[in-house]
Design a protein around this motif. Structure first.
Motif, PDB file in Angstrom:
ATOM      1  N   MET A   1       0.844  -1.163   0.000  1.00  0.00           N
ATOM      2  CA  MET A   1       0.000   0.000   0.000  1.00  0.00           C
ATOM      3  C   MET A   1       0.894   1.232   0.000  1.00  0.00           C
ATOM      4  O   MET A   1       1.775   1.370   0.819  1.00  0.00           O
ATOM      5  CB  MET A   1      -0.865  -0.037   1.246  1.00  0.00           C
ATOM      6  N   ARG A   2       0.698   2.140  -0.919  1.00  0.00           N
ATOM      7  CA  ARG A   2       1.502   3.345  -1.000  1.00  0.00           C
ATOM      8  C   ARG A   2       0.827   4.458  -0.222  1.00  0.00           C
ATOM      9  O   ARG A   2      -0.391   4.520  -0.144  1.00  0.00           O
ATOM     10  CB  ARG A   2       1.675   3.769  -2.440  1.00  0.00           C
ATOM     11  N   THR A   3       1.622   5.335   0.328  1.00  0.00           N
ATOM     12  CA  THR A   3       1.060   6.472   1.043  1.00  0.00           C
ATOM     13  C   THR A   3       1.096   7.684   0.142  1.00  0.00           C
ATOM     14  O   THR A   3       1.864   7.762  -0.799  1.00  0.00           O
ATOM     15  CB  THR A   3       1.853   6.766   2.319  1.00  0.00           C
ATOM     16  N   LYS A   4       0.261   8.639   0.439  1.00  0.00           N
ATOM     17  CA  LYS A   4       0.226   9.885  -0.299  1.00  0.00           C
ATOM     18  C   LYS A   4       0.422  11.011   0.687  1.00  0.00           C
ATOM     19  O   LYS A   4       0.003  10.919   1.832  1.00  0.00           O
ATOM     20  CB  LYS A   4      -1.124  10.062  -0.992  1.00  0.00           C
ATOM     21  N   PRO A   5       1.045  12.117   0.249  1.00  0.00           N
ATOM     22  CA  PRO A   5       1.166  13.262   1.138  1.00  0.00           C
ATOM     23  C   PRO A   5      -0.212  13.761   1.537  1.00  0.00           C
ATOM     24  O   PRO A   5      -1.190  13.561   0.827  1.00  0.00           O
ATOM     25  CB  PRO A   5       1.899  14.316   0.288  1.00  0.00           C
ATOM     26  N   ALA A   6      -0.275  14.420   2.667  1.00  0.00           N
ATOM     27  CA  ALA A   6      -1.547  14.961   3.137  1.00  0.00           C
ATOM     28  C   ALA A   6      -2.128  15.904   2.095  1.00  0.00           C
ATOM     29  O   ALA A   6      -1.398  16.607   1.407  1.00  0.00           O
ATOM     30  CB  ALA A   6      -1.336  15.700   4.456  1.00  0.00           C
ATOM     31  N   GLU A   7      -3.439  15.917   1.980  1.00  0.00           N
ATOM     32  CA  GLU A   7      -4.115  16.733   0.983  1.00  0.00           C
ATOM     33  C   GLU A   7      -3.806  18.218   1.153  1.00  0.00           C
ATOM     34  O   GLU A   7      -3.516  18.903   0.218  1.00  0.00           O
ATOM     35  CB  GLU A   7      -5.627  16.526   1.094  1.00  0.00           C
ATOM     36  N   SER A   8      -3.919  18.724   2.369  1.00  0.00           N
ATOM     37  CA  SER A   8      -3.723  20.146   2.584  1.00  0.00           C
ATOM     38  C   SER A   8      -2.499  20.393   3.437  1.00  0.00           C
ATOM     39  O   SER A   8      -2.383  19.910   4.543  1.00  0.00           O
ATOM     40  CB  SER A   8      -4.951  20.743   3.283  1.00  0.00           C
ATOM     41  N   ARG A   9      -1.588  21.168   2.931  1.00  0.00           N
ATOM     42  CA  ARG A   9      -0.382  21.512   3.673  1.00  0.00           C
ATOM     43  C   ARG A   9      -0.645  22.678   4.620  1.00  0.00           C
ATOM     44  O   ARG A   9       0.151  22.966   5.465  1.00  0.00           O
ATOM     45  CB  ARG A   9       0.729  21.874   2.713  1.00  0.00           C
ATOM     46  N   ARG A  10      -1.734  23.367   4.476  1.00  0.00           N
ATOM     47  CA  ARG A  10      -1.975  24.576   5.246  1.00  0.00           C
ATOM     48  C   ARG A  10      -2.811  24.345   6.498  1.00  0.00           C
ATOM     49  O   ARG A  10      -2.937  25.226   7.306  1.00  0.00           O
ATOM     50  CB  ARG A  10      -2.652  25.613   4.366  1.00  0.00           C
ATOM     51  N   THR A  11      -3.384  23.166   6.675  1.00  0.00           N
ATOM     52  CA  THR A  11      -4.253  22.945   7.827  1.00  0.00           C
ATOM     53  C   THR A  11      -3.488  22.474   9.053  1.00  0.00           C
ATOM     54  O   THR A  11      -3.955  22.627  10.160  1.00  0.00           O
ATOM     55  CB  THR A  11      -5.340  21.916   7.505  1.00  0.00           C
ATOM     56  N   ALA A  12      -2.308  21.908   8.888  1.00  0.00           N
ATOM     57  CA  ALA A  12      -1.607  21.299  10.008  1.00  0.00           C
ATOM     58  C   ALA A  12      -0.848  22.305  10.862  1.00  0.00           C
ATOM     59  O   ALA A  12      -0.704  22.128  12.052  1.00  0.00           O
ATOM     60  CB  ALA A  12      -0.652  20.225   9.510  1.00  0.00           C
ATOM     61  N   GLY A  47      -4.052   2.139   5.839  1.00  0.00           N
ATOM     62  CA  GLY A  47      -3.949   1.165   6.924  1.00  0.00           C
ATOM     63  C   GLY A  47      -2.776   1.482   7.825  1.00  0.00           C
ATOM     64  O   GLY A  47      -2.188   2.551   7.748  1.00  0.00           O
ATOM     65  N   GLU A  48      -2.417   0.530   8.694  1.00  0.00           N
ATOM     66  CA  GLU A  48      -1.325   0.743   9.643  1.00  0.00           C
ATOM     67  C   GLU A  48       0.002   0.199   9.141  1.00  0.00           C
ATOM     68  O   GLU A  48       1.029   0.394   9.777  1.00  0.00           O
ATOM     69  CB  GLU A  48      -1.676   0.113  10.991  1.00  0.00           C
ATOM     70  N   VAL A  49      -0.004  -0.497   8.026  1.00  0.00           N
ATOM     71  CA  VAL A  49       1.222  -1.029   7.438  1.00  0.00           C
ATOM     72  C   VAL A  49       1.285  -0.524   6.011  1.00  0.00           C
ATOM     73  O   VAL A  49       0.279  -0.519   5.311  1.00  0.00           O
ATOM     74  CB  VAL A  49       1.223  -2.577   7.449  1.00  0.00           C
ATOM     75  N   GLY A  50       2.426  -0.076   5.574  1.00  0.00           N
ATOM     76  CA  GLY A  50       2.538   0.427   4.216  1.00  0.00           C
ATOM     77  C   GLY A  50       3.920   0.942   3.926  1.00  0.00           C
ATOM     78  O   GLY A  50       4.883   0.589   4.599  1.00  0.00           O
ATOM     79  N   LEU A  74       5.035  12.790  10.409  1.00  0.00           N
ATOM     80  CA  LEU A  74       3.748  12.571  11.070  1.00  0.00           C
ATOM     81  C   LEU A  74       2.980  11.626  10.162  1.00  0.00           C
ATOM     82  O   LEU A  74       2.642  11.979   9.026  1.00  0.00           O
ATOM     83  CB  LEU A  74       2.973  13.870  11.257  1.00  0.00           C
ATOM     84  N   MET A  75       2.741  10.423  10.635  1.00  0.00           N
ATOM     85  CA  MET A  75       2.071   9.379   9.855  1.00  0.00           C
ATOM     86  C   MET A  75       0.619   9.314  10.281  1.00  0.00           C
ATOM     87  O   MET A  75       0.319   9.050  11.449  1.00  0.00           O
ATOM     88  CB  MET A  75       2.775   8.039  10.100  1.00  0.00           C
ATOM     89  N   VAL A  76      -0.286   9.566   9.350  1.00  0.00           N
ATOM     90  CA  VAL A  76      -1.721   9.494   9.602  1.00  0.00           C
ATOM     91  C   VAL A  76      -2.201   8.190   8.962  1.00  0.00           C
ATOM     92  O   VAL A  76      -2.110   8.027   7.750  1.00  0.00           O
ATOM     93  CB  VAL A  76      -2.470  10.699   8.997  1.00  0.00           C
ATOM     94  N   THR A  77      -2.669   7.255   9.772  1.00  0.00           N
ATOM     95  CA  THR A  77      -3.056   5.937   9.267  1.00  0.00           C
ATOM     96  C   THR A  77      -4.569   5.742   9.297  1.00  0.00           C
ATOM     97  O   THR A  77      -5.281   6.451  10.000  1.00  0.00           O
ATOM     98  CB  THR A  77      -2.392   4.807  10.079  1.00  0.00           C
ATOM     99  N   SER A  78      -5.017   4.769   8.528  1.00  0.00           N
ATOM    100  CA  SER A  78      -6.434   4.384   8.466  1.00  0.00           C
ATOM    101  C   SER A  78      -7.335   5.555   8.118  1.00  0.00           C
ATOM    102  O   SER A  78      -8.423   5.705   8.669  1.00  0.00           O
ATOM    103  CB  SER A  78      -6.866   3.735   9.786  1.00  0.00           C
ATOM    104  N   VAL A  79      -6.901   6.365   7.182  1.00  0.00           N
ATOM    105  CA  VAL A  79      -7.642   7.573   6.802  1.00  0.00           C
ATOM    106  C   VAL A  79      -9.083   7.280   6.377  1.00  0.00           C
ATOM    107  O   VAL A  79      -9.986   8.018   6.768  1.00  0.00           O
ATOM    108  CB  VAL A  79      -6.866   8.358   5.716  1.00  0.00           C
ATOM    109  N   PRO A  80      -9.372   6.204   5.623  1.00  0.00           N
ATOM    110  CA  PRO A  80     -10.763   5.967   5.221  1.00  0.00           C
ATOM    111  C   PRO A  80     -11.704   5.581   6.371  1.00  0.00           C
ATOM    112  O   PRO A  80     -12.917   5.602   6.202  1.00  0.00           O
ATOM    113  CB  PRO A  80     -10.674   4.798   4.237  1.00  0.00           C
ATOM    114  N   GLU A  81     -11.135   5.198   7.520  1.00  0.00           N
ATOM    115  CA  GLU A  81     -11.954   4.769   8.660  1.00  0.00           C
ATOM    116  C   GLU A  81     -11.704   5.694   9.852  1.00  0.00           C
ATOM    117  O   GLU A  81     -10.836   5.424  10.677  1.00  0.00           O
ATOM    118  CB  GLU A  81     -11.601   3.337   9.041  1.00  0.00           C
ATOM    119  N   PRO A  82     -12.458   6.777   9.968  1.00  0.00           N
ATOM    120  CA  PRO A  82     -12.220   7.752  11.031  1.00  0.00           C
ATOM    121  C   PRO A  82     -12.153   7.162  12.440  1.00  0.00           C
ATOM    122  O   PRO A  82     -11.400   7.647  13.280  1.00  0.00           O
ATOM    123  CB  PRO A  82     -13.395   8.730  10.901  1.00  0.00           C
ATOM    124  N   SER A  83     -12.883   6.104  12.711  1.00  0.00           N
ATOM    125  CA  SER A  83     -12.855   5.513  14.050  1.00  0.00           C
ATOM    126  C   SER A  83     -11.512   4.839  14.341  1.00  0.00           C
ATOM    127  O   SER A  83     -11.172   4.616  15.498  1.00  0.00           O
ATOM    128  CB  SER A  83     -14.000   4.513  14.224  1.00  0.00           C
TER     129      SER A  83
END
Length: 115
Positions: A1-12, A47-50, A74-83
Protein backbone atom coordinates in the motif's frame (compact mmCIF):
# COMPACT_ATOMS: atom_id res chain seq x y z
CA UNK A 1 0.00 0.00 0.00
CA UNK A 2 1.50 3.35 -1.00
CA UNK A 3 1.06 6.47 1.04
CA UNK A 4 0.23 9.89 -0.30
CA UNK A 5 1.17 13.26 1.14
CA UNK A 6 -1.55 14.96 3.14
CA UNK A 7 -4.12 16.73 0.98
CA UNK A 8 -3.72 20.15 2.58
CA UNK A 9 -0.38 21.51 3.67
CA UNK A 10 -1.97 24.58 5.25
CA UNK A 11 -4.25 22.94 7.83
CA UNK A 12 -1.61 21.30 10.01
CA UNK A 13 0.50 24.32 11.01
CA UNK A 14 -0.38 27.63 12.58
CA UNK A 15 -1.67 30.47 10.45
CA UNK A 16 1.74 32.14 10.49
CA UNK A 17 3.37 32.07 7.04
CA UNK A 18 6.66 31.18 8.74
CA UNK A 19 5.20 27.88 10.03
CA UNK A 20 4.30 26.57 6.58
CA UNK A 21 6.65 24.35 4.66
CA UNK A 22 6.35 23.27 1.08
CA UNK A 23 7.52 20.70 -1.41
CA UNK A 24 10.62 22.72 -2.25
CA UNK A 25 11.60 23.00 1.44
CA UNK A 26 11.38 19.27 2.21
CA UNK A 27 8.78 19.51 4.98
CA UNK A 28 5.10 20.41 5.35
CA UNK A 29 5.19 22.62 8.45
CA UNK A 30 7.37 23.61 11.37
CA UNK A 31 6.66 24.12 15.05
CA UNK A 32 8.60 26.37 17.35
CA UNK A 33 9.85 29.90 17.17
CA UNK A 34 13.39 29.12 18.22
CA UNK A 35 16.35 29.01 15.85
CA UNK A 36 15.85 25.24 15.62
CA UNK A 37 12.13 24.48 15.17
CA UNK A 38 10.83 20.96 14.57
CA UNK A 39 10.16 20.21 10.89
CA UNK A 40 7.31 17.83 10.04
CA UNK A 41 6.56 15.92 6.86
CA UNK A 42 2.99 14.57 6.83
CA UNK A 43 2.20 11.22 5.19
CA UNK A 44 -1.12 9.37 5.10
CA UNK A 45 -2.17 5.79 4.42
CA UNK A 46 -5.24 3.61 4.27
CA UNK A 47 -3.95 1.17 6.92
CA UNK A 48 -1.32 0.74 9.64
CA UNK A 49 1.22 -1.03 7.44
CA UNK A 50 2.54 0.43 4.22
CA UNK A 51 5.26 2.37 2.51
CA UNK A 52 6.35 5.96 2.82
CA UNK A 53 7.86 7.57 -0.23
CA UNK A 54 10.12 10.55 0.37
CA UNK A 55 10.31 13.12 -2.42
CA UNK A 56 13.42 14.63 -3.93
CA UNK A 57 13.42 17.65 -1.60
CA UNK A 58 12.46 15.61 1.49
CA UNK A 59 15.48 13.29 1.28
CA UNK A 60 18.20 15.96 1.41
CA UNK A 61 16.29 17.92 4.06
CA UNK A 62 15.99 14.81 6.25
CA UNK A 63 19.67 14.02 5.65
CA UNK A 64 20.71 17.57 6.67
CA UNK A 65 18.90 17.11 10.00
CA UNK A 66 20.16 13.60 10.78
CA UNK A 67 22.02 14.57 13.95
CA UNK A 68 19.59 17.15 15.33
CA UNK A 69 16.39 15.03 15.38
CA UNK A 70 14.51 18.11 14.10
CA UNK A 71 13.01 16.57 10.92
CA UNK A 72 10.21 14.07 11.63
CA UNK A 73 7.35 12.27 9.89
CA UNK A 74 3.75 12.57 11.07
CA UNK A 75 2.07 9.38 9.86
CA UNK A 76 -1.72 9.49 9.60
CA UNK A 77 -3.06 5.94 9.27
CA UNK A 78 -6.43 4.38 8.47
CA UNK A 79 -7.64 7.57 6.80
CA UNK A 80 -10.76 5.97 5.22
CA UNK A 81 -11.95 4.77 8.66
CA UNK A 82 -12.22 7.75 11.03
CA UNK A 83 -12.86 5.51 14.05
CA UNK A 84 -9.46 3.83 13.48
CA UNK A 85 -7.54 6.96 12.39
CA UNK A 86 -4.25 7.39 14.19
CA UNK A 87 -1.46 9.98 14.06
CA UNK A 88 2.02 8.79 14.97
CA UNK A 89 5.24 10.78 15.10
CA UNK A 90 8.04 8.81 13.45
CA UNK A 91 11.74 9.65 13.60
CA UNK A 92 13.88 10.82 10.72
CA UNK A 93 14.80 7.65 8.75
CA UNK A 94 18.41 8.87 8.51
CA UNK A 95 18.77 9.45 12.26
CA UNK A 96 20.23 6.87 14.65
CA UNK A 97 16.71 6.26 16.08
CA UNK A 98 15.17 5.87 12.63
CA UNK A 99 17.74 3.62 10.97
CA UNK A 100 16.48 0.48 12.73
CA UNK A 101 12.79 1.35 12.36
CA UNK A 102 12.55 1.42 8.57
CA UNK A 103 13.48 -0.95 5.77
CA UNK A 104 14.48 0.44 2.37
CA UNK A 105 12.19 -0.79 -0.40
CA UNK A 106 13.70 -0.22 -3.85
CA UNK A 107 15.28 2.36 -6.16
CA UNK A 108 13.45 5.45 -4.96
CA UNK A 109 13.55 5.95 -1.24
CA UNK A 110 10.57 3.91 -0.09
CA UNK A 111 10.46 2.86 3.55
CA UNK A 112 8.29 0.17 5.15
CA UNK A 113 6.80 0.81 8.57
CA UNK A 114 4.57 -1.01 11.02
CA UNK A 115 2.79 0.83 13.85
Amino acid sequence: MRTKPAESRRTAGSSSPDSLGGDELGYDFRIGSSRQPLLFEVKASQGEVGQIELGESEVPTAQRHTGSDRWRILMVTSVPEPSRLRVAMLPNPFSPRGRDLYQEEGGALRLSYRL
